[in-house]
Design a protein around this motif. Structure first.
Motif, PDB file in Angstrom:
ATOM      1  N   LEU A  41       0.833  -1.195   0.000  1.00 11.03           N
ATOM      2  CA  LEU A  41       0.000   0.000   0.000  1.00 11.03           C
ATOM      3  C   LEU A  41       0.871   1.250   0.000  1.00 11.03           C
ATOM      4  CD1 LEU A  41      -3.038   0.861   0.185  1.00 11.03           C
ATOM      5  CD2 LEU A  41      -2.609   1.248   2.623  1.00 11.03           C
ATOM      6  N   ARG A  42       0.577   2.145  -0.927  1.00  8.99           N
ATOM      7  CA  ARG A  42       1.265   3.435  -1.006  1.00  8.99           C
ATOM      8  C   ARG A  42       0.262   4.550  -0.762  1.00  8.99           C
ATOM      9  NH1 ARG A  42       3.786  -0.112  -4.423  1.00  8.99           N
ATOM     10  NH2 ARG A  42       6.074   0.013  -4.534  1.00  8.99           N
ATOM     11  N   VAL A  43       0.674   5.563  -0.017  1.00  2.69           N
ATOM     12  CA  VAL A  43      -0.158   6.719   0.291  1.00  2.69           C
ATOM     13  C   VAL A  43       0.280   7.881  -0.597  1.00  2.69           C
ATOM     14  CG1 VAL A  43      -0.883   8.362   2.053  1.00  2.69           C
ATOM     15  CG2 VAL A  43      -0.501   5.953   2.671  1.00  2.69           C
ATOM     16  N   ILE A  44      -0.648   8.399  -1.395  1.00  4.87           N
ATOM     17  CA  ILE A  44      -0.357   9.513  -2.305  1.00  4.87           C
ATOM     18  C   ILE A  44      -1.010  10.763  -1.727  1.00  4.87           C
ATOM     19  CG2 ILE A  44      -0.538  10.359  -4.672  1.00  4.87           C
ATOM     20  CD1 ILE A  44      -1.000   7.416  -5.513  1.00  4.87           C
ATOM     21  N   ASP A  45      -0.207  11.620  -1.085  1.00  2.00           N
ATOM     22  CA  ASP A  45      -0.778  12.801  -0.440  1.00  2.00           C
ATOM     23  C   ASP A  45      -0.088  14.106  -0.817  1.00  2.00           C
ATOM     24  OD1 ASP A  45       1.610  12.480   0.876  1.00  2.00           O
ATOM     25  OD2 ASP A  45       0.742  12.261   2.887  1.00  2.00           O
ATOM     26  N   GLN A  46       0.885  14.058  -1.728  1.00  2.47           N
ATOM     27  CA  GLN A  46       1.512  15.289  -2.174  1.00  2.47           C
ATOM     28  C   GLN A  46       0.536  16.063  -3.066  1.00  2.47           C
ATOM     29  OE1 GLN A  46       4.517  16.446  -1.076  1.00  2.47           O
ATOM     30  NE2 GLN A  46       4.288  14.673   0.294  1.00  2.47           N
ATOM     31  N   PRO A  47       0.368  17.368  -2.834  1.00  2.00           N
ATOM     32  CA  PRO A  47      -0.675  18.132  -3.539  1.00  2.00           C
ATOM     33  C   PRO A  47      -0.639  18.000  -5.057  1.00  2.00           C
ATOM     34  CG  PRO A  47       0.226  19.416  -1.733  1.00  2.00           C
ATOM     35  CD  PRO A  47       1.067  18.181  -1.820  1.00  2.00           C
ATOM     36  N   ASP A  48       0.541  18.072  -5.672  1.00  2.00           N
ATOM     37  CA  ASP A  48       0.618  17.982  -7.136  1.00  2.00           C
ATOM     38  C   ASP A  48       0.127  16.627  -7.633  1.00  2.00           C
ATOM     39  OD1 ASP A  48       1.603  20.526  -7.157  1.00  2.00           O
ATOM     40  OD2 ASP A  48       3.689  19.961  -7.603  1.00  2.00           O
ATOM     41  N   ALA A  49       0.549  15.569  -6.959  1.00  2.00           N
ATOM     42  CA  ALA A  49       0.148  14.226  -7.367  1.00  2.00           C
ATOM     43  C   ALA A  49      -1.351  14.007  -7.145  1.00  2.00           C
ATOM     44  CB  ALA A  49       0.954  13.184  -6.588  1.00  2.00           C
ATOM     45  N   VAL A  50      -1.863  14.536  -6.040  1.00  2.00           N
ATOM     46  CA  VAL A  50      -3.284  14.409  -5.744  1.00  2.00           C
ATOM     47  C   VAL A  50      -4.120  15.114  -6.807  1.00  2.00           C
ATOM     48  CG1 VAL A  50      -5.090  15.171  -4.149  1.00  2.00           C
ATOM     49  CG2 VAL A  50      -3.049  14.033  -3.266  1.00  2.00           C
ATOM     50  N   GLU A  51      -3.752  16.323  -7.168  1.00  2.00           N
ATOM     51  CA  GLU A  51      -4.521  17.068  -8.159  1.00  2.00           C
ATOM     52  C   GLU A  51      -4.449  16.415  -9.533  1.00  2.00           C
ATOM     53  OE1 GLU A  51      -6.720  19.501  -7.803  1.00  2.00           O
ATOM     54  OE2 GLU A  51      -6.381  19.058  -5.680  1.00  2.00           O
ATOM     55  N   ALA A  52      -3.285  15.868  -9.889  1.00  2.00           N
ATOM     56  CA  ALA A  52      -3.156  15.193 -11.181  1.00  2.00           C
ATOM     57  C   ALA A  52      -4.062  13.961 -11.243  1.00  2.00           C
ATOM     58  CB  ALA A  52      -1.701  14.801 -11.421  1.00  2.00           C
ATOM     59  N   LEU A  53      -4.108  13.202 -10.159  1.00  2.00           N
ATOM     60  CA  LEU A  53      -4.971  12.023 -10.124  1.00  2.00           C
ATOM     61  C   LEU A  53      -6.441  12.411 -10.184  1.00  2.00           C
ATOM     62  CD1 LEU A  53      -3.158   9.790  -7.488  1.00  2.00           C
ATOM     63  CD2 LEU A  53      -3.707   9.129  -9.835  1.00  2.00           C
TER      64      LEU A  53
END
Length: 427
Positions: free
Chosen positions: A181-193
């Motif tokens: 399990l990976r947690v994606i919480d960096q703002p740029d990555a979150v907005e891209a997703l």
């Protein structure tokens, strides 16, 4: 536009539970009594203690247990909104496979809104228990499974980038599947997703009952609220998103086992409806019949019968005569579905299995592998069985886009997503 948002999930605290894999489990609808006993014996914090609650008393106990686990920091909330990328490694037909799934919270809208598209009908009874559990726990315990086409592979590229990060937790569940399990919480990555997820509708794969239960719970909460903005946590449901091109996304069949007698002239009546080919004795096992079904699939529609006459296996191939017997009331998209041919042309008119009988759960049961179906007929546990090829993913999408739905139990997506990897709580 589909709205798939990051959220502050609840995750197991490894300092309290130890082995992460030991607390994961399949969703409630594939856990039998023996498996439930085995799972809960593995850990006092096994998610099955919560996930399989179905009676009023059991649901109340599950909700209290969840509150206790949170207070004792067995489950802890993420610090900021995130997406969660699950890498699931498993064995299928002797080969090692992997699949990526992104957990998000999905805005709940009626099916008619067309952002989340269903592909099969549901039964009422399971939805009542799931609605009650969601209301009492004020949380989604197990994720729905949905599929996005991702034709330009924009989402796949973002998944690949996320895989460069180290997983926050790994473990093997009681079935032997390995999870990272990976947690994606960096703002740029979150907005891209979030932007990539909003481009296409999503197709419900597994979890139609839980989606409809969540919708009922949302409507109940809105009706009881003095003020309702539409942004309350109950307006969303925990959803796992898999790309249609993921090689680990497997659509399996759901075979039918009949437990009632057919007419004495069943074979003759079946020949009037289908082209019937004798494949060989039941004692030979399923391989020859499955191979015959697979060979027909690219050019036509066929399914197998086991024990339609004592001790024999047959291939039933759809012909023009079959199509002429389809009721006019059937959706046009069903004319390409083997399961629709089976139910509309054979089970209902020949065996008397209409919707009422089907919903009773006594006349027809289901198997996802051919061998158990053969064994049940050999042992007399079933009168006969019908084996189906799984529908292609494109056919599932096409049916959903027309607004039609396949008959219940038309598909079986595997492997199941684990319950317990991340939870969505309503506070």
């Amino acid at each position: 536009m589909v709205d798939l948002q990051p959220f502050t999930g609840l995750r197991y605290n490894l300092a309290r539970v130890g082995d992460w894999g030991s607390v994961l489990a399949p969703p409630y609808d594939v856990i039998d009594d023996a498996q439930r006993r085995d799972l809960i014996s593995r850990s006092p914090y096994q998610i099955t203690h919560l996930e399989t609650a179905s009676t009023d008393a059991g649901i109340a106990k599950a909700a209290e247990t969840l509150r206790h686990w949170r207070a004792a920091r067995v489950l802890e909330r993420e610090q900021r909104p995130a997406y969660y990328l699950l890498e699931q490694r498993f064995s299928h037909e002797g080969r090692e496979r992997s699949r990526l799934c992104l957990f998000a919270r999905a805005r709940i809208l009626p099916w008619t809104e067309g952002t989340v598209l269903p592909h099969e009908w549901t039964m009422a009874t399971p939805k009542k228990a799931r609605t009650a559990l969601r209301r009492a726990a004020r949380a989604d315990l197990s994720p729905l499974l949905a599929v996005v086409p991702d034709r330009d592979r924009q989402l796949g590229s973002l998944f690949d980038q996320a895989l460069q990060e180290e997983p926050v937790v790994t473990g093997s569940d009681p079935n032997g599947d390995h999870h990272r399990l990976r947690v994606i919480d960096q703002p740029d990555a979150v907005e891209a997703l979030r932007a990539a997820l909003a481009r296409e509708p999503v197709y419900m794969a597994d979890g139609h009952h839980r989606y409809e239960s969540a919708l009922a719970d949302r409507d109940r909460a809105a009706a009881e609220a003095a003020d309702w903005t539409g942004e309350e946590p109950e307006n969303f449901v925990l959803m796992g998103i898999v790309r249609a091109g993921d090689p680990g996304l497997i659509v399996g069949p759901t075979h039918r086992l009949l437990h009632i007698d057919g007419p004495s002239d069943a074979l003759r009546e079946t020949r009037a409806r289908f082209e019937v080919r004798d494949i060989g004795p039941l004692s030979d096992g399923p391989e020859r019949l499955l191979r015959a079904m697979t060979e027909v699939a690219p050019q036509g529609i066929a399914f197998g019968s086991v024990g339609l006459t004592p001790g024999r296996c047959h291939l039933l191939v759809v012909t023009d005569a079959t199509l002429s017997l389809l009721p006019e009331s059937l959706p046009a998209s069903w004319s390409k579905l083997a399961v629709a041919m089976l139910h509309s042309v054979l089970l209902e008119p020949l065996f008397g299995i209409d919707d009422l009988v089907l919903h009773s759960g006594q006349a027809v049961t289901y198997a996802h592998e051919a061998e158990p179906a053969f064994t049940a007929v050999r042992n007399g546990e079933a009168r006969c069985a019908f084996l189906l090829n799984p529908p292609p993913l494109d056919q599932i999408f096409a049916t959903a886009r027309t607004g039609d739905r396949m008959p219940q139990k038309s598909t079986y997506f595997k492997p199941k997503l684990p319950t317990g990897a991340v939870l969505y709580a309503f506070d």
